[in-house]
Design a protein around this motif. Sequence first.
Motif, PDB file in Angstrom:
ATOM      1  N   ALA A  68      11.712  13.988  82.841  1.00  0.00           N
ATOM      2  CA  ALA A  68      11.128  15.226  83.353  1.00  0.00           C
ATOM      3  C   ALA A  68      10.073  15.024  84.430  1.00  0.00           C
ATOM      4  N   GLY A  69       9.745  13.784  84.780  1.00  0.00           N
ATOM      5  CA  GLY A  69       8.749  13.547  85.820  1.00  0.00           C
ATOM      6  C   GLY A  69       7.346  13.951  85.420  1.00  0.00           C
ATOM      7  N   ALA A 109       5.881  15.371  88.722  1.00  0.00           N
ATOM      8  CA  ALA A 109       6.407  14.787  89.958  1.00  0.00           C
ATOM      9  C   ALA A 109       7.455  15.706  90.578  1.00  0.00           C
ATOM     10  N   ASP A 110       7.525  15.705  91.910  1.00  0.00           N
ATOM     11  CA  ASP A 110       8.588  16.438  92.607  1.00  0.00           C
ATOM     12  C   ASP A 110       9.892  15.639  92.567  1.00  0.00           C
ATOM     13  N   LYS A 111       9.758  14.308  92.493  1.00  0.00           N
ATOM     14  CA  LYS A 111      10.925  13.428  92.419  1.00  0.00           C
ATOM     15  C   LYS A 111      10.758  12.538  91.206  1.00  0.00           C
ATOM     16  N   TRP A 112      11.813  12.447  90.392  1.00  0.00           N
ATOM     17  CA  TRP A 112      11.811  11.581  89.230  1.00  0.00           C
ATOM     18  C   TRP A 112      13.238  11.145  88.951  1.00  0.00           C
ATOM     19  N   LYS A 113      13.374  10.172  88.070  1.00  0.00           N
ATOM     20  CA  LYS A 113      14.640   9.483  87.835  1.00  0.00           C
ATOM     21  C   LYS A 113      15.813  10.439  87.566  1.00  0.00           C
ATOM     22  N   GLU A 119      17.325  20.348  84.310  1.00  0.00           N
ATOM     23  CA  GLU A 119      16.438  21.436  84.724  1.00  0.00           C
ATOM     24  C   GLU A 119      15.215  21.370  83.822  1.00  0.00           C
ATOM     25  N   ARG A 120      14.058  21.735  84.321  1.00  0.00           N
ATOM     26  CA  ARG A 120      12.869  21.804  83.476  1.00  0.00           C
ATOM     27  C   ARG A 120      12.248  23.197  83.603  1.00  0.00           C
ATOM     28  N   ARG A 121      11.639  23.664  82.509  1.00  0.00           N
ATOM     29  CA  ARG A 121      11.096  25.027  82.511  1.00  0.00           C
ATOM     30  C   ARG A 121       9.895  25.131  81.571  1.00  0.00           C
TER      31      ARG A 121
END
Length: 153
Positions: A68-69, A109-113, A119-121
């Motif tokens: 999820a960064g 983070a805006d970028k993660w693995k 999707e995250r919420r």
Amino acid sequence: MAERVRKLFGSVPCRLQVAALPWRMNGKGVEILLITSRDTGRWVLPKGWPEAREPLSEAAAREAVEEAGLTGTISHIEAGRYFYAKGLASGEEVPCEVLVFPLKVDAMADKWKERHERERRWVGAPEAAGMVKEPDLGRIIARFSADPAAFAA
């Protein structure tokens, strides 16, 4: 103990996973961050397998970064545990016990693995408790959100 596990889950031994319970406070109370699973798209917590000699809470924090960064302060106090059947690529299901560790989120983070796979919420705690499939996990979320200070790192 092994006999009790067999009676509960059959002959396949239960495997241990860890999960981060990402949270933050807003003006209305506790918010929980949920992510979608890669296979079914259902709402879950970042979770996975601990690596050799890795403290369980640190493994949960690592999963939050990868899936999820998220970074923040992980509690070493377990918020609870639940059981579920993990579907493997082979089609087999493995019983898993998941230990849940609260993670007070400091940064996203805006970028993660796994950003292209999930999707995250952010949602209110009551909504999060209803969005997860496992009733025991819903109860863990509800109990945690009633008093997050009890689980401070």
